[in-house]
Design a protein around this motif. Structure first.
Motif: not given
Length: 480
Positions: A234-240, A440-442
């Motif tokens: 349902d949601t995605l987070l990019i924290a690569t 996205a985070a970080g």
């Protein structure tokens, strides 16, 4: 038990005992002993319980530091841990590796008054290590399970923090990571003498026991497409995070024996974890018996020089183009490195890598620098004096920082917008990217930064993802 707080006029500041340099330089164990309960309580009692807690303002997570210091001083450790962990997903890690001298401890009120800062980081570590030992840290049991799912790309601190926050709210969470273990740079970038790997493994095991699914050895864009993950979750987070090493722009930088810092540190950490590392065994990624030169002045450079010492380098020199006062790395780490035998060449900038006829590095030619007028960041700009000198070297390590990888190309998502440095653009009010439902985070957003900032971003993104999924669920109910 401390009778009251504000003991800073009676109790001197002290850190946990630090192992002697010759002893600690022979292994990769953490260099500080644990606080005894009596010492931890006494050190916590030094807090002045400020009306305006500057330490809290100096912490990116806004940790309630005075509250858990008071509880620790009163030997109410489980309560202290609960207060600490309410705002920080991995206080035992931040207590070990945060540069407290630049954050909470650096602006502690009693530090400014000349009495010496409260040793906040060491007490934070003591509280959480006690919590683990006493069994207070239990797997997460959400008040209710939700059917909606979130995908997290990256098992570093930002991704792990977001995963935990979402799991606490009952979402089904899957974390995808290109490595074979969780933790990202916590596992493979930071040496064991700052963060022993069982500490990271314990945290990953806790998240697994809490119902979070990890899919390792999974490269998004290669093993699975981002578009497919957007359909699945349902949601995605990019924290690569950011892993592309900044290059050394001088003649000879491609010589045999010039390494990127992360390649070097990863090989060392993998070897310590018991992995097979052919490049280490061949000597290419091993400093043993070599004259090592590390270029850079950040925490990664300090990790490299101290690792080289432990590998048995013949000599270790750090070149940095500014002076000690202007270096970005922790001053505590510089002191530790000096105690362990590292030589620092301040105000020195590499001009060329000198090599043999066979192309093997033999020395670094450096320019002597002086500090001129402040640049756009407010720091004095280094300028050449015209003097040069050579430092003999068999191994040169580039610790110049990291840039983002080309994620739009890597993920095959040209609509994912990035800034001119390649970092992912987000709406900071929601942490959402240009792709609907993708956050996205970080470091991939802010550039190479601190673990504590990644945790904050991960928490913020998780809250935005929760709001979005909650709204989706309401819309579905209304449609029915």
């Amino acid at each position: 038990m401390a009778e009251r707080m504000l003991q800073f006029t009676k109790v001197s500041r002290s850190m946990p005992d630090k192992r002697p340099a010759p002893v600690r330089a022979a292994d990769f164990d953490e260099i500080y002993a644990d606080f005894s309960p009596e010492a931890a309580h006494a050190q916590a009692s030094r807090c002045s319980q400020c009306g305006v807690p500057f330490c809290q303002q100096g912490c990116p997570l806004q940790n309630n530091i005075p509250d858990w210091l008071k509880l620790a001083a009163e030997d109410r450790l489980e309560e202290a841990w609960r207060v600490s962990s309410a705002t920080n997903n991995m206080p035992e890690i931040c207590g070990r590796i945060c540069p407290q001298d630049r954050l909470c401890e650096g602006i502690c009120t009693i530090e400014q008054s000349g009495h010496g800062t409260v040793t906040i980081g060491s007490i934070e570590k003591y509280i959480t290590d006690t919590a683990w030992a006493e069994g207070w840290v239990q797997p997460i049991k959400p008040p209710r399970e939700r059917t909606q799912s979130a995908g997290i790309i990256g098992a570093g601190p930002g991704g792990l923090a977001a995963a935990e926050q979402l799991r606490r709210k009952g979402y089904q969470v899957t974390v995808y990571d290109a490595y074979d273990r969780g933790g990202g740079l916590l596992m493979y970038g930071i040496p064991g003498f700052k963060l022993e790997k069982d500490v990271v493994e314990r945290r990953i095991a806790h998240l697994e026991a809490s119902g979070i699914t990890f899919k390792f050895n999974t490269r998004v864009g290669k093993d699975v497409k981002l578009a497919a993950l957007r359909v699945e979750h349902d949601t995605l987070l990019i924290a690569t995070g950011v892993y592309a090493a900044k290059d050394l722009k001088c003649p000879g930088s491609g010589s045999d024996g010039v390494l990127a810092a992360l390649d070097y540190l990863t090989a060392s950490n993998r070897k310590g974890l018991g992995d097979e590392v052919p490049g280490f065994d061949s000597g290419d990624l091993n400093a043993e018996g070599k004259r090592v030169v590390v270029i850079g002045g950040g925490d990664t450079a300090m990790d490299c020089v101290r690792t080289a010492i432990r590998q048995g380098a013949k000599s270790v020199t750090c070149l940095y183009r500014r002076d000690r006062a202007n270096m970005p790395g922790s001053q505590r780490e510089v002191q530790n490195a000096e105690e362990e035998g590292v030589v620092f060449e301040w105000l020195a900038n590499p001009e060329a890598i000198l090599d043999t006829k066979a192309g093997k590095v033999k020395a670094v030619r450096a320019s002597r620098m002086k500090l001129g007028e402040p640049d756009a960041s407010g720091r004095q700009s280094p300028m050449k004096t015209g003097e040069t000198f050579d430092v003999k070297a068999d191994l040169v390590i580039k610790a110049l920082g990291f840039d983002p990888e080309d994620l739009p190309q890597l993920f095959d998502e040209p609509a994912l917008t990035v800034n001119r440095w390649g970092a992912v653009r987000v709406d900071y009010a929601t942490m959402q990217t240009s792709l609907p439902g993708v956050y996205a985070a970080g470091d991939i957003v802010r550039g190479a930064s601190l673990v504590v900032w990644a945790i904050k971003d991960g928490r913020d993104a998780a809250e935005a993802m929760h709001k979005a999924m909650k709204a989706m669920a309401s819309d579905r109910v209304a449609a029915e």
